[in-house]
Design an enzyme around this catalytic site. Structure first.
Site, PDB file in Angstrom:
ATOM      1  N   ASP A 173       8.164   1.375 -13.693  1.00 45.19           N
ATOM      2  CA  ASP A 173       7.002   0.515 -13.943  1.00 45.19           C
ATOM      3  C   ASP A 173       6.188   1.042 -15.120  1.00 45.19           C
ATOM      4  O   ASP A 173       5.635   0.261 -15.909  1.00 45.19           O
ATOM      5  CB  ASP A 173       6.123   0.439 -12.693  1.00 45.19           C
ATOM      6  N   SER A 229      10.158  -6.844  -5.933  1.00 43.09           N
ATOM      7  CA  SER A 229      10.992  -7.674  -5.073  1.00 43.09           C
ATOM      8  C   SER A 229      10.268  -8.948  -4.666  1.00 43.09           C
ATOM      9  O   SER A 229       9.045  -9.056  -4.777  1.00 43.09           O
ATOM     10  CB  SER A 229      11.381  -6.883  -3.816  1.00 43.09           C
ATOM     11  N   LEU A 237       0.873  -1.165   0.000  1.00 43.40           N
ATOM     12  CA  LEU A 237       0.000   0.000   0.000  1.00 43.40           C
ATOM     13  C   LEU A 237       0.911   1.216   0.000  1.00 43.40           C
ATOM     14  O   LEU A 237       1.612   1.485   0.978  1.00 43.40           O
ATOM     15  CB  LEU A 237      -0.901   0.000   1.233  1.00 43.40           C
ATOM     16  N   ARG A 271       2.544  -5.388   3.215  1.00 45.73           N
ATOM     17  CA  ARG A 271       3.378  -4.271   3.703  1.00 45.73           C
ATOM     18  C   ARG A 271       2.850  -2.909   3.243  1.00 45.73           C
ATOM     19  O   ARG A 271       1.967  -2.810   2.385  1.00 45.73           O
ATOM     20  CB  ARG A 271       4.811  -4.445   3.199  1.00 45.73           C
ATOM     21  N   SER A 281      17.613  -1.570 -14.242  1.00 43.38           N
ATOM     22  CA  SER A 281      18.260  -0.261 -14.222  1.00 43.38           C
ATOM     23  C   SER A 281      19.766  -0.504 -14.292  1.00 43.38           C
ATOM     24  O   SER A 281      20.240  -1.642 -14.158  1.00 43.38           O
ATOM     25  CB  SER A 281      17.911   0.485 -12.935  1.00 43.38           C
TER      26      SER A 281
END
Length: 323
Positions: free
Chosen positions: A257, A142, A15, A92, A188
């Protein structure tokens, strides 16, 4: 109902809470305002952005506790079809503070819940079922605690069996333990450095590292995001440099994203790879001008697409990195 063209996988969603504060400092209370809440985590961001671009998309995610329920509610409100794997642990939160006095941005990211072996197996079963009939699976973000580092390789194996092209955007162990089966990898520069264990100072070294992964069979195509410097598109026989579009930045959170979403949406429309990556840069540009991880307007992406310069060929002497 027909299967979605794009399925995203988010093993460790969050969130996303974004606030403003006049100044961030130690000891004293930091008074915050302008709070907003978004369904976050790499794959969920990609799903929301792909939907904003008009693509048929569905999200697979883990969700636990009240925060997980809130996350699913936000996806439903955004009209993003989703399938969630219920967890015993709590989903989380991620916290971003924009310091108004300096323009700096502070990001606080929690590790996420520990997934049991049974929960991990259920995730793989849902991913397998969801991938059936899709054109692309996008695994992004992740891995949560308790999940083995080769979990994304297991997803790659599922995609190979289902004949679905896998797009992967991750870092750390999740990236280092990929050995095969990725169609498009989007690291990246920092993530690429960590993956190959080299500083990759020059453009030639970055291209050499990407080609090394392609030669090993890890991925067919690699798009290295360079932040404010644009991106490198690397395949087995060519490399293209793509310049960015300069715009004022409201928030950099989620720009990577947005790039993934634009690329995959472009490919789903059967565009060529270079055109798809240009669309990804346009989407990332539009995202830079929205707060938190909120979505952008499709019209802005189309407008920026006209401003993305044509890719240029890169002819570089690739250094021997000893990889």
């Amino acid at each position: 109902m027909s299967a979605p063209v794009i399925v995203t996988v988010t093993m460790n969603p969050a969130l996303d809470i974004t606030v403003d504060a006049e100044r961030v400092g130690p000891t004293d209370k930091v008074r915050c305002c302008a709070d907003r809440y978004d369904a976050g985590g790499g794959g969920l961001n990609v799903a929301r952005f792909a939907r904003a671009l008009g693509a048929p998309v569905s999200a697979v995610l883990t969700a636990g506790g009240p925060i997980g329920a809130r996350l699913v509610e936000l996806l439903d409100d955004a009209i993003v079809p989703n399938t969630f794997i219920a967890l015993r642990g709590d989903t989380r939160e991620s916290f971003t503070v924009n310091e108004r006095s300096t323009g700096r941005q502070y990001r606080f990211v929690l590790p996420g819940p520990v997934l049991t072996t049974d929960e991990q197996q259920r995730c793989l079963e849902v991913i397998d079922a969801s991938a059936t009939g899709a054109a692309f699976v996008v695994a992004s973000g992740s891995l949560p605690p308790g999940v083995p580092a080769d979990f994304y390789q297991r997803i790659a194996d599922i995609c190979r069996t289902r004949q679905v092209r896998l797009v992967l955007d991750t870092s750390g162990g999740g990236l280092e333990h990929i050995t095969s089966g990725v169609f498009l990898l989007k690291p990246s520069v920092r993530e690429l450095r960590e993956c190959v264990g080299s500083p990759l100072v020059t453009e030639g070294e970055q291209i050499a590292a990407a080609r090394h992964l392609i030669d090993r069979g890890v991925a067919e195509v690699i798009v290295v995001s360079l932040g404010a410097d644009g991106a490198l598109l690397v395949t087995g026989d060519r490399c293209r440099r793509l310049a960015p579009v300069a715009v004022p930045t409201v928030s950099g959170v989620g720009a990577g994203d947005a790039m993934v979403a634009g690329i995959v949406v472009g490919l789903s429309r059967e565009w060529g790879m270079e055109s798809a990556v240009r669309y990804g840069i346009a989407a990332a540009t539009a995202k830079l001008q929205t707060p938190g991880t909120s979505t952008f307007d499709r019209a802005d992406v189309d407008r920026y697409l006209d401003q993305v310069p044509a890719p240029t060929s890169v002819v570089a002497q690739c250094s021997d990195l000893g990889l």
